[in-house]
Motif scaffolding. Structure first.
Motif, PDB file in Angstrom:
ATOM      1  N   GLU A  96       2.842  -6.364  -9.231  1.00 24.10           N
ATOM      2  CA  GLU A  96       3.870  -5.596  -9.940  1.00 24.10           C
ATOM      3  C   GLU A  96       4.938  -5.098  -8.967  1.00 24.10           C
ATOM      4  N   ILE A  97       4.518  -4.662  -7.803  1.00 28.16           N
ATOM      5  CA  ILE A  97       5.470  -4.204  -6.785  1.00 28.16           C
ATOM      6  C   ILE A  97       6.324  -5.373  -6.311  1.00 28.16           C
ATOM      7  N   LYS A  98       5.700  -6.524  -6.125  1.00 29.92           N
ATOM      8  CA  LYS A  98       6.431  -7.719  -5.681  1.00 29.92           C
ATOM      9  C   LYS A  98       7.514  -8.088  -6.698  1.00 29.92           C
ATOM     10  N   VAL A  99       7.186  -8.038  -7.979  1.00 30.81           N
ATOM     11  CA  VAL A  99       8.164  -8.345  -9.028  1.00 30.81           C
ATOM     12  C   VAL A  99       9.337  -7.361  -8.963  1.00 30.81           C
ATOM     13  N   TYR A 129       0.828  -1.196   0.000  1.00 33.82           N
ATOM     14  CA  TYR A 129       0.000   0.000   0.000  1.00 33.82           C
ATOM     15  C   TYR A 129       0.875   1.264   0.000  1.00 33.82           C
ATOM     16  N   ALA A 130       1.934   1.257   0.802  1.00 38.99           N
ATOM     17  CA  ALA A 130       2.833   2.413   0.870  1.00 38.99           C
ATOM     18  C   ALA A 130       3.499   2.669  -0.483  1.00 38.99           C
ATOM     19  N   PHE A 131       3.990   1.599  -1.118  1.00 39.20           N
ATOM     20  CA  PHE A 131       4.597   1.748  -2.440  1.00 39.20           C
ATOM     21  C   PHE A 131       3.574   2.260  -3.449  1.00 39.20           C
ATOM     22  N   GLN A 132       2.375   1.706  -3.412  1.00 38.61           N
ATOM     23  CA  GLN A 132       1.326   2.150  -4.336  1.00 38.61           C
ATOM     24  C   GLN A 132       1.034   3.642  -4.149  1.00 38.61           C
ATOM     25  N   ALA A 133       0.938   4.086  -2.922  1.00 40.78           N
ATOM     26  CA  ALA A 133       0.652   5.492  -2.639  1.00 40.78           C
ATOM     27  C   ALA A 133       1.776   6.399  -3.136  1.00 40.78           C
ATOM     28  N   ILE A 134       3.022   5.984  -2.928  1.00 40.29           N
ATOM     29  CA  ILE A 134       4.166   6.789  -3.366  1.00 40.29           C
ATOM     30  C   ILE A 134       4.217   6.888  -4.885  1.00 40.29           C
ATOM     31  N   PHE A 135       4.064   5.746  -5.568  1.00 41.89           N
ATOM     32  CA  PHE A 135       4.081   5.780  -7.029  1.00 41.89           C
ATOM     33  C   PHE A 135       2.935   6.621  -7.583  1.00 41.89           C
ATOM     34  N   LYS A 136       1.776   6.506  -6.976  1.00 41.88           N
ATOM     35  CA  LYS A 136       0.611   7.270  -7.429  1.00 41.88           C
ATOM     36  C   LYS A 136       0.848   8.768  -7.230  1.00 41.88           C
TER      37      LYS A 136
END
Length: 93
Positions: free
Chosen positions: A40-43, A22-29
């Motif tokens: 995708e983040i896991k990869v 969730y943190a990575f998704q928020a930062i990328f967004k």
């Protein structure tokens, strides 16, 4: 007085991986306007981890090779110095 300290390695006491996604998704967004799935983040994370390990291994291999080269160079210089001394050649001591 502290009598014990508990370290939580992810998945031992709490599963924090979804929070990390969730943190990575928020930062990328927010910064790149890119929406990534958890997969995708896991990869990306697996790739980064593998790349980091490869770099560490490469550095270790290069360090060993450089150490070997340096030892051989010192040995060769020492041998050359001894030969020069034996034949009364000018040399730097």
């Amino acid at each position: 007085m502290i009598k014990a300290i508990i370290f939580d390695f992810d998945g031992t006491l709490a599963d924090t991986l979804p929070v990390c996604y969730y943190a990575f998704q928020a930062i990328f967004k927010e910064f790149d306007n890119v929406e990534l799935t958890s997969e995708e983040i896991k990869v990306c994370l697996v790739h980064l981890k593998r790349e980091s390990l490869e770099r560490i291994l490469l550095i270790q291999i290069m360090t060993k090779q450089l150490s070997s080269i340096m030892k051989n160079t010192v040995k060769n210089i020492t041998n050359l110095s001894l030969r020069m001394k034996r034949y009364n050649c000018c040399y730097i001591n």
